[in-house]
Design a protein around this motif. Sequence first.
Motif, PDB file in Angstrom:
ATOM      1  N   TYR A 302       0.858  -1.187   0.000  1.00  0.00           N
ATOM      2  CA  TYR A 302       0.000   0.000   0.000  1.00  0.00           C
ATOM      3  C   TYR A 302       0.891   1.232   0.000  1.00  0.00           C
ATOM      4  CZ  TYR A 302      -3.494   3.499   1.089  1.00  0.00           C
ATOM      5  OH  TYR A 302      -4.307   4.602   1.019  1.00  0.00           O
ATOM      6  N   ILE A 303       0.701   2.105  -1.007  1.00  0.00           N
ATOM      7  CA  ILE A 303       1.449   3.362  -1.090  1.00  0.00           C
ATOM      8  C   ILE A 303       0.514   4.499  -0.689  1.00  0.00           C
ATOM      9  CG2 ILE A 303       2.714   4.949  -2.582  1.00  0.00           C
ATOM     10  CD1 ILE A 303       3.264   2.611  -4.454  1.00  0.00           C
ATOM     11  N   GLU A 304       0.974   5.304   0.241  1.00  0.00           N
ATOM     12  CA  GLU A 304       0.231   6.517   0.591  1.00  0.00           C
ATOM     13  C   GLU A 304       0.838   7.685  -0.177  1.00  0.00           C
ATOM     14  OE1 GLU A 304      -1.521   8.238   4.640  1.00  0.00           O
ATOM     15  OE2 GLU A 304       0.660   8.427   4.530  1.00  0.00           O
ATOM     16  N   ASP A 305       0.054   8.264  -1.059  1.00  0.00           N
ATOM     17  CA  ASP A 305       0.509   9.413  -1.850  1.00  0.00           C
ATOM     18  C   ASP A 305      -0.663  10.367  -2.016  1.00  0.00           C
ATOM     19  OD1 ASP A 305       1.623  11.243  -3.558  1.00  0.00           O
ATOM     20  OD2 ASP A 305       2.535   9.776  -4.883  1.00  0.00           O
ATOM     21  N   LYS A 306      -0.696  11.390  -1.173  1.00  0.00           N
ATOM     22  CA  LYS A 306      -1.824  12.319  -1.154  1.00  0.00           C
ATOM     23  C   LYS A 306      -1.824  13.295  -2.321  1.00  0.00           C
ATOM     24  CE  LYS A 306      -2.022  12.204   3.914  1.00  0.00           C
ATOM     25  NZ  LYS A 306      -1.884  13.007   5.174  1.00  0.00           N
ATOM     26  N   HIS A 307      -0.708  13.408  -3.032  1.00  0.00           N
ATOM     27  CA  HIS A 307      -0.600  14.433  -4.066  1.00  0.00           C
ATOM     28  C   HIS A 307      -0.438  13.865  -5.480  1.00  0.00           C
ATOM     29  CE1 HIS A 307      -0.405  17.575  -1.014  1.00  0.00           C
ATOM     30  NE2 HIS A 307       0.370  16.750  -0.335  1.00  0.00           N
ATOM     31  N   ALA A 308      -0.456  12.542  -5.598  1.00  0.00           N
ATOM     32  CA  ALA A 308      -0.415  11.901  -6.919  1.00  0.00           C
ATOM     33  C   ALA A 308      -1.332  10.692  -6.844  1.00  0.00           C
ATOM     34  CB  ALA A 308       1.009  11.509  -7.297  1.00  0.00           C
ATOM     35  N   ASN A 311      -0.612   7.025  -7.875  1.00  0.00           N
ATOM     36  CA  ASN A 311       0.250   6.159  -7.060  1.00  0.00           C
ATOM     37  C   ASN A 311      -0.469   5.614  -5.839  1.00  0.00           C
ATOM     38  OD1 ASN A 311       2.569   6.601  -8.665  1.00  0.00           O
ATOM     39  ND2 ASN A 311       3.097   8.436  -7.504  1.00  0.00           N
ATOM     40  N   ASN A 312      -1.433   6.351  -5.338  1.00  0.00           N
ATOM     41  CA  ASN A 312      -2.059   6.048  -4.054  1.00  0.00           C
ATOM     42  C   ASN A 312      -2.879   4.764  -4.135  1.00  0.00           C
ATOM     43  OD1 ASN A 312      -2.504   7.361  -1.303  1.00  0.00           O
ATOM     44  ND2 ASN A 312      -4.594   6.840  -1.900  1.00  0.00           N
ATOM     45  N   GLY A 313      -2.668   3.859  -3.175  1.00  0.00           N
ATOM     46  CA  GLY A 313      -3.497   2.665  -3.117  1.00  0.00           C
ATOM     47  C   GLY A 313      -2.710   1.373  -3.062  1.00  0.00           C
ATOM     48  N   LEU A 314      -3.411   0.266  -3.366  1.00  0.00           N
ATOM     49  CA  LEU A 314      -2.844  -1.076  -3.284  1.00  0.00           C
ATOM     50  C   LEU A 314      -2.182  -1.485  -4.596  1.00  0.00           C
ATOM     51  CD1 LEU A 314      -5.647  -3.117  -1.458  1.00  0.00           C
ATOM     52  CD2 LEU A 314      -3.393  -2.576  -0.541  1.00  0.00           C
ATOM     53  N   TRP A 315      -1.022  -2.160  -4.465  1.00  0.00           N
ATOM     54  CA  TRP A 315      -0.282  -2.626  -5.638  1.00  0.00           C
ATOM     55  C   TRP A 315       0.208  -4.051  -5.397  1.00  0.00           C
ATOM     56  CZ3 TRP A 315       0.303   0.436  -9.968  1.00  0.00           C
ATOM     57  CH2 TRP A 315      -0.056   1.782  -9.815  1.00  0.00           C
ATOM     58  N   ASP A 338       0.472  -6.372   2.570  1.00  0.00           N
ATOM     59  CA  ASP A 338       1.564  -7.000   3.326  1.00  0.00           C
ATOM     60  C   ASP A 338       2.526  -5.943   3.864  1.00  0.00           C
ATOM     61  OD1 ASP A 338       0.794  -9.733   2.617  1.00  0.00           O
ATOM     62  OD2 ASP A 338       1.504  -9.217   0.600  1.00  0.00           O
ATOM     63  N   LEU A 339       2.664  -4.844   3.106  1.00  0.00           N
ATOM     64  CA  LEU A 339       3.588  -3.769   3.443  1.00  0.00           C
ATOM     65  C   LEU A 339       2.905  -2.435   3.185  1.00  0.00           C
ATOM     66  CD1 LEU A 339       6.634  -5.296   1.561  1.00  0.00           C
ATOM     67  CD2 LEU A 339       6.610  -4.913   4.039  1.00  0.00           C
ATOM     68  N   GLU A 340       3.332  -1.409   3.914  1.00  0.00           N
ATOM     69  CA  GLU A 340       2.714  -0.092   3.743  1.00  0.00           C
ATOM     70  C   GLU A 340       3.738   0.993   4.019  1.00  0.00           C
ATOM     71  OE1 GLU A 340      -0.598   2.586   6.097  1.00  0.00           O
ATOM     72  OE2 GLU A 340      -0.939   0.411   5.918  1.00  0.00           O
ATOM     73  N   CYS A 341       3.796   1.996   3.118  1.00  0.00           N
ATOM     74  CA  CYS A 341       4.700   3.128   3.344  1.00  0.00           C
ATOM     75  C   CYS A 341       4.238   4.319   2.514  1.00  0.00           C
ATOM     76  CB  CYS A 341       6.145   2.775   3.006  1.00  0.00           C
ATOM     77  SG  CYS A 341       6.452   2.437   1.261  1.00  0.00           S
ATOM     78  N   SER A 342       4.853   5.463   2.785  1.00  0.00           N
ATOM     79  CA  SER A 342       4.577   6.664   2.003  1.00  0.00           C
ATOM     80  C   SER A 342       5.384   6.634   0.722  1.00  0.00           C
ATOM     81  CB  SER A 342       4.937   7.910   2.811  1.00  0.00           C
ATOM     82  OG  SER A 342       6.355   7.966   2.981  1.00  0.00           O
ATOM     83  N   ILE A 343       5.025   7.496  -0.218  1.00  0.00           N
ATOM     84  CA  ILE A 343       5.779   7.578  -1.475  1.00  0.00           C
ATOM     85  C   ILE A 343       7.206   8.057  -1.223  1.00  0.00           C
ATOM     86  CG2 ILE A 343       5.059   9.948  -2.033  1.00  0.00           C
ATOM     87  CD1 ILE A 343       5.456   7.010  -4.534  1.00  0.00           C
ATOM     88  N   GLN A 364       8.778   3.822   9.645  1.00  0.00           N
ATOM     89  CA  GLN A 364       8.532   4.406   8.334  1.00  0.00           C
ATOM     90  C   GLN A 364       7.987   3.385   7.332  1.00  0.00           C
ATOM     91  OE1 GLN A 364       9.040   7.871   8.010  1.00  0.00           O
ATOM     92  NE2 GLN A 364       9.247   7.488  10.208  1.00  0.00           N
ATOM     93  N   LEU A 365       8.060   2.103   7.689  1.00  0.00           N
ATOM     94  CA  LEU A 365       7.546   1.013   6.863  1.00  0.00           C
ATOM     95  C   LEU A 365       6.789   0.068   7.783  1.00  0.00           C
ATOM     96  CD1 LEU A 365       7.553  -0.647   4.139  1.00  0.00           C
ATOM     97  CD2 LEU A 365       9.635  -1.758   5.005  1.00  0.00           C
ATOM     98  N   SER A 366       5.548  -0.241   7.413  1.00  0.00           N
ATOM     99  CA  SER A 366       4.720  -1.140   8.208  1.00  0.00           C
ATOM    100  C   SER A 366       4.540  -2.461   7.470  1.00  0.00           C
ATOM    101  CB  SER A 366       3.343  -0.519   8.476  1.00  0.00           C
ATOM    102  OG  SER A 366       3.480   0.715   9.154  1.00  0.00           O
TER     103      SER A 366
END
Length: 390
Positions: A302-308, A311-315, A338-343, A364-366
Amino acid sequence: MEIRQLRAGEFEDSLSLSEYAFKYKVSAEDRVRAKESFKPEQTWAIFEGDSIGAKLTLLPLEVYIQGKPISMGGIAGVATWPENRRQGYVAHLLTHALETMNEAGQTLSFLHPFLIPFYRKFGWEIYCEYKKYTLPVGKFPHKTEIKGSVKRDIPDLAVFQQLYDQFAMRYNGTLQRTETWWKESVLDDDTHSCVFYSEQGEPEGYVLYKIVQQELVIDEFVYGNELARQGLWTFLANHDSMITAAQLKLVPADDILPFLLPDPRIAQENYPYFMARIVNAKAFVENMIFNVPEGDRERVLYIEDKHASWNNGLWRWTVSEQGGAAFTRIQGERSEADLECSIGTLTVLLMGYKRPLQAAKYGQLSGTAEATAWFEALIPQAETALFDFF
């Protein structure tokens, strides 16, 4: 309010804002030269009526990632009139720049921050740092008898280009320099150079330097092997009757010069330098080669990207037997990752500036321990560097 590229006739308005924001004044002579080289299409601005409220320059550049050049949007010259600050102007420009870069196929963006926390909010993150050394003459490396030769102030730009490329491709995030970039942004009339040649006449290293107030100011020290490094230092040490010390600037973070000195107790400084941001995660990931993990070759990120939003969401991240990757957007809940972080975190992990286990340790990585270990094994070890400024 309108966002658009500048027009040729708006040079003076643009320069006036730069002079005010960055506290300098351009002479009449330099103003003429600046106008001749003005590229209005590279500057985006917010207008209120006919007046520029804020602006930034978007440079079409290329940088090395895993030894290959990729397209990068370099952001520079971000400026706002004081009466327009804290009104979201720069936020609008940065969001617009991300959209513009994405449409242009620029998968990565760099900038030099005036304030790191400000740009972190928009997804940029520090991706490299540099060292600065100050060596008194008495602590220079010992002079050695070298098999080879040094030539000073050679005019052959192709030699510098060849040596720079070989050196720069060792790192992620170094600029691919064009001839114009060398002439306008690297070399100037005050810069001296020396090139080390092997006994066979092959160039193997160079130094760009100035002599300023009895000090050698070394802007670049590039070498392909230990013989070249020693030969260049012997040349520099032969200035001992002219200087009292040397300053080495923009030294890569992995440099070990102090360890190699007779006395390593020299002044050393370390600086966070440029920030980077992945513009298009799918294109960036699928352009890289990864280590092939043992066992499962697939994880969900999961990528957190509030400005693009693209990119934001599950991959779903799938790695082939050859180390290539497929990066596919999927539907689902954030909790399924399985993993989650910001862009920003993803950017520095993929570039090699920080490691997944480090990022997980400091929040910084979950993800599960198994998935984090998978990610750690996936990403090749790499170093980052940048020897330029814009």
